[in-house]
Motif scaffolding. Structure first.
Motif, PDB file in Angstrom:
ATOM      1  N   VAL A   1       0.642  -1.184  -0.326  1.00  0.00           N
ATOM      2  CA  VAL A   1       0.238   0.059   0.311  1.00  0.00           C
ATOM      3  C   VAL A   1       1.326   1.282   0.272  1.00  0.00           C
ATOM      4  CG1 VAL A   1      -2.015   1.285   0.988  1.00  0.00           C
ATOM      5  CG2 VAL A   1      -2.075  -1.122   1.364  1.00  0.00           C
ATOM      6  N   SER A   2       0.668   1.869  -0.911  1.00  0.00           N
ATOM      7  CA  SER A   2       1.440   3.119  -1.159  1.00  0.00           C
ATOM      8  C   SER A   2       1.318   3.807   0.207  1.00  0.00           C
ATOM      9  CB  SER A   2       1.437   3.689  -2.944  1.00  0.00           C
ATOM     10  OG  SER A   2       0.108   4.748  -2.391  1.00  0.00           O
ATOM     11  N   ASN A   3       2.651   4.319   0.673  1.00  0.00           N
ATOM     12  CA  ASN A   3       2.604   5.056   1.644  1.00  0.00           C
ATOM     13  C   ASN A   3       2.305   6.514   1.483  1.00  0.00           C
ATOM     14  OD1 ASN A   3       3.021   6.193   4.509  1.00  0.00           O
ATOM     15  ND2 ASN A   3       5.246   5.462   4.033  1.00  0.00           N
ATOM     16  N   ASP A   4       1.461   7.093   0.968  1.00  0.00           N
ATOM     17  CA  ASP A   4       0.927   8.362   0.980  1.00  0.00           C
ATOM     18  C   ASP A   4      -0.384   9.214   1.233  1.00  0.00           C
ATOM     19  OD1 ASP A   4      -0.304   7.148  -0.712  1.00  0.00           O
ATOM     20  OD2 ASP A   4       1.654   7.586  -2.539  1.00  0.00           O
ATOM     21  N   ASP A   5      -0.625  10.593   0.658  1.00  0.00           N
ATOM     22  CA  ASP A   5      -2.265  10.470   1.053  1.00  0.00           C
ATOM     23  C   ASP A   5      -2.886   9.765  -0.379  1.00  0.00           C
ATOM     24  OD1 ASP A   5      -1.336  11.836  -1.148  1.00  0.00           O
ATOM     25  OD2 ASP A   5      -2.334  13.198  -0.867  1.00  0.00           O
ATOM     26  N   LYS A   6      -2.750   8.746  -1.391  1.00  0.00           N
ATOM     27  CA  LYS A   6      -3.315   7.914  -1.735  1.00  0.00           C
ATOM     28  C   LYS A   6      -4.121   6.960  -1.218  1.00  0.00           C
ATOM     29  CE  LYS A   6      -2.512   9.837  -6.276  1.00  0.00           C
ATOM     30  NZ  LYS A   6      -0.866  10.569  -5.794  1.00  0.00           N
ATOM     31  N   GLY A   7      -2.785   5.788  -0.545  1.00  0.00           N
ATOM     32  CA  GLY A   7      -2.990   4.880  -0.142  1.00  0.00           C
ATOM     33  C   GLY A   7      -3.252   3.445  -0.852  1.00  0.00           C
TER      34      GLY A   7
END
Lengths: 509, 154
Positions: B80-86
């Motif tokens: 899971v991308s560790n940014d505001d998008k997830g």
């Protein structure tokens, strides 16, 4: 020149379909192949291929299609499968005929299964209406719905099937390996089913994509990288030979490119050096190099310091360490000779100085080659501008000197030679950067110098005014052919030495 | 809209019998293209005790293009991308692997299985994947900590 034979033999042993080339448009032969009528002296009269040249052949779109069809037919006859299935098998095997036939004979079911051709369920590939049917994709149902399923039995409505295929072909550029839309089904949609379902406007795109994957899959075929060019070039040089051969090919569209890496012609430098060099040139590593040449590190805390005033008494802003910029030694040891360091031979700073000197030297070496490389690149651009003006000059010359159109062609020829020689020169500098010094390097540099002088002489003549040009025709022709000759000599010499491993590359440079 | 029937059917199926440990609802009743999934951290995973929100966005050409899954609850996970998008992009969620016959419930189940067994070989967060492979204890510690910190409340 046994080196030529080596390339030839590599090619002929690898390319089995070369045997059939007679039927496939001789017109596109870009290399003159000696017609062997059994008279040995014929061969001697033919111009020999140069050491730096490789054999290649250019194929048009129709010929690529024919080549493909021919192979499918051949294999189809051997394994006894219909052409549709054979095409799928071949694409799945990435067009390796021998391996496909062998593995098919060995383990037929396994091969069919892995290519998505297994015959597990009966059913005909046709559009039918089915009772008690609901399409799993759009959830529509009804007796009147047209449906389609391949032999795998995954049935969907024709509309959904079509939309699926269209989105694969149009959006994803898939063609040869589109799978059945069924969940987890590996069966590949064969071209018969595609013909049945795909709408007219997508058929061309589909065939284009099929051809595209064919060329992509073949190791000895490459698309010409020129924009909008539809030709492919065939060449037998293998990936592993690229350290010893620089296979420049010329497409029928006129574009010269390297068969190994598809970049513009970069002879005499081999692909891997070109890659290294271009990376080096665009990397920030050179910025880092500048930093190390123009700054020093604090001997105590290793912060990077740029000297911005004249005084040698440095105080590190970070750790307050005081040292001498000249000798890198501790300032307090300087005794009375403040502001005038005479302690150069002192051991305390010599290690730091050594590191500094080395970095500066390597930077200067790089810049030497880079400047010359960049200069030829720049000059080639300027020469190109001249080339664009050449045509105008040619017309002017015709009207001012009663010369015919044919008679002024020498200008264009000179301009083209100039472009090509500059391209070569440019890469000689990138190449030289990686060369370990031996007596061959000296010969290389002499060749380089000779070509460079010839090029500059010719380039200078272009700056003459139009009325002078007519009188310079003979001289210009001479200089043009001299440039070409120097270029061939340089390329031949380098190609031979590269092949024989006489040229040494500096490791990790 | 041609795909509306399919989406409505899927939605009613998945609300009637959702994958274990999840609840599905529309984020906004008027838009069937955006779903909200509430997922409990699976008991056999390091995310146990957490409550995760996943937004499922259906593209206009769904089901011919895959749904987009993104964690709106912050989560420490290699896939899971560790940014505001997830965002999550692997397996059947990739457009070249997605089949129109695949169901959203299968995608939700896949996400849940990834919470139990992360796929470090196809990671979007390489450093988290490295840690997962080489320093499992530290990975679990951070994942549990984040679960407590960001996914505590239902």
């Amino acid at each position: 020149m046994d080196s030529d034979d080596e390339i030839n033999s590599v090619q002929s042993s690898e390319d089995d379909f070369m045997d059939d080339e007679d039927s496939l448009g001789e017109d596109f032969d870009a290399v003159e192949e000696p017609d062997d009528f059994g008279f040995s002296q014929d061969k001697d009269i033919k111009p020999r291929k140069q050491a730096y040249e490789v054999d290649f052949k250019v194929w048009g779109p129709g010929q690529i299609q024919d080549q493909q069809d021919k192979q499918v037919e051949e294999v189809s006859a051997v394994i006894g499968q219909p052409t549709e299935s054979t095409a799928i098998l071949l694409r799945h095997a990435r067009w390796n005929k021998e391996r496909l036939i062998e593995s098919y004979m060995d383990k037929r079911d396994e091969v069919l299964e892995s290519s998505g051709l297994s015959e597990d369920k009966e059913g005909s590939a046709s559009i039918t209406k089915a009772d008690d049917f609901m399409c799993d994709i759009c959830c529509e149902d009804g007796k009147d719905l047209d449906t389609f399923a391949m032999k795998c039995g995954h049935r969907f409505c024709v509309n959904c099937y079509r939309t699926y295929l269209a989105s694969k072909i149009r959006d994803e550029g898939e063609a040869a390996r589109i799978k059945c839309p069924g969940e987890g089904c590996e069966r590949i949609v064969d071209s018969k089913s595609l013909k049945l379902l795909v709408t007219e406007d997508l058929k061309d795109r589909y065939h284009e994509l099929l051809t595209r994957t064919y060329v992509d899959d073949m190791n000895n075929l490459k698309w010409c990288p020129a924009p909008d060019c539809t030709y492919a070039v065939e060449c037998g040089v293998k990936q592993k030979d690229l350290t010893k051969i620089v296979p420049t090919v010329t497409c029928s569209c006129g574009h010269h490119f390297c068969f190994g890496c598809s970049l513009n012609d970069h002879q005499p430098a081999p692909c891997m050096l070109v890659k290294k060099w271009m990376k080096k040139c665009e990397d920030d590593s050179e910025t880092a190099n500048w930093i190390s040449a123009n700054t020093k590190e604090c001997p105590k805390c290793h912060s990077t310091i740029e000297k911005n005033g004249g005084c040698n008494h440095m105080t590190c802003r970070k750790c307050r360490h005081e040292f001498c910029w000249m000798c890198m030694g501790v300032w307090s040891e300087h005794g009375t000779s403040w502001y005038n360091c005479n302690r150069y031979e002192e051991k305390s700073g010599s290690d730091a100085r050594d590191a500094q000197a080395k970095s500066r030297q390597s930077l200067e070496r790089y810049l030497h080659y880079y400047n010359r490389y960049a200069n030829h690149e720049q000059s080639a651009k300027l020469d190109k501008d001249i080339y664009l003006k050449t045509e105008k000059k040619m017309t002017q010359l015709q009207s001012s000197s009663n010369m015919s159109w044919i008679e002024v062609q020498f200008l264009q020829e000179a301009s083209q030679a100039l472009q090509q020689c500059r391209q070569t020169l440019k890469w000689t500098y990138a190449f030289a950067y990686y060369l370990a010094r031996n007596n061959l390097t000296e010969i290389f540099e002499d060749n380089q110098k000779d070509l460079e002088m010839a090029v500059e002489n010719l380039s200078e003549m272009f700056e003459k005014s139009t009325d002078q040009l007519a009188g310079l025709k003979v001289e210009m022709l001479d200089k043009t052919s001299y440039c070409k000759r120097r270029r061939i000599i340089l390329l031949n010499d380098t190609a031979e030495n590269l092949k024989s491993g006489m040229i040494l590359i500096i490791p990790n440079s | 809209m041609a795909n509306r029937k399919r989406i409505v059917k899927e939605l009613s199926d998945v609300t009637r019998s959702p994958p274990p440990g999840t609840r599905v609802q529309l984020l906004d009743e008027s838009d069937v293209h955006i779903w909200e999934v509430l997922m409990d951290g699976p008991p056999e995973s390091v995310y146990v005790g957490g409550h995760f929100k996943i937004k499922v966005t259906l593209p206009t050409d769904y089901p011919f293009k895959p749904p987009l899954l993104s964690f709106t609850t912050k989560i420490y996970h290699p896939n899971v991308s560790n940014d505001d998008k997830g965002s999550m992009c692997l397996g059947m969620l990739r457009s070249d692997e997605w089949k129109p016959a695949n169901r959203i419930s299968a995608a939700i189940e896949m996400a849940r299985n990834l919470l139990i067994a992360p796929n470090a070989d196809d990671a979007v967060e390489v450093s988290i994947a490295d840690q997962f492979k080489n320093d499992r204890a530290e990975f679990e510690k951070i994942a549990k900590d984040w679960t407590k910190r960001y996914a505590g409340k239902a």
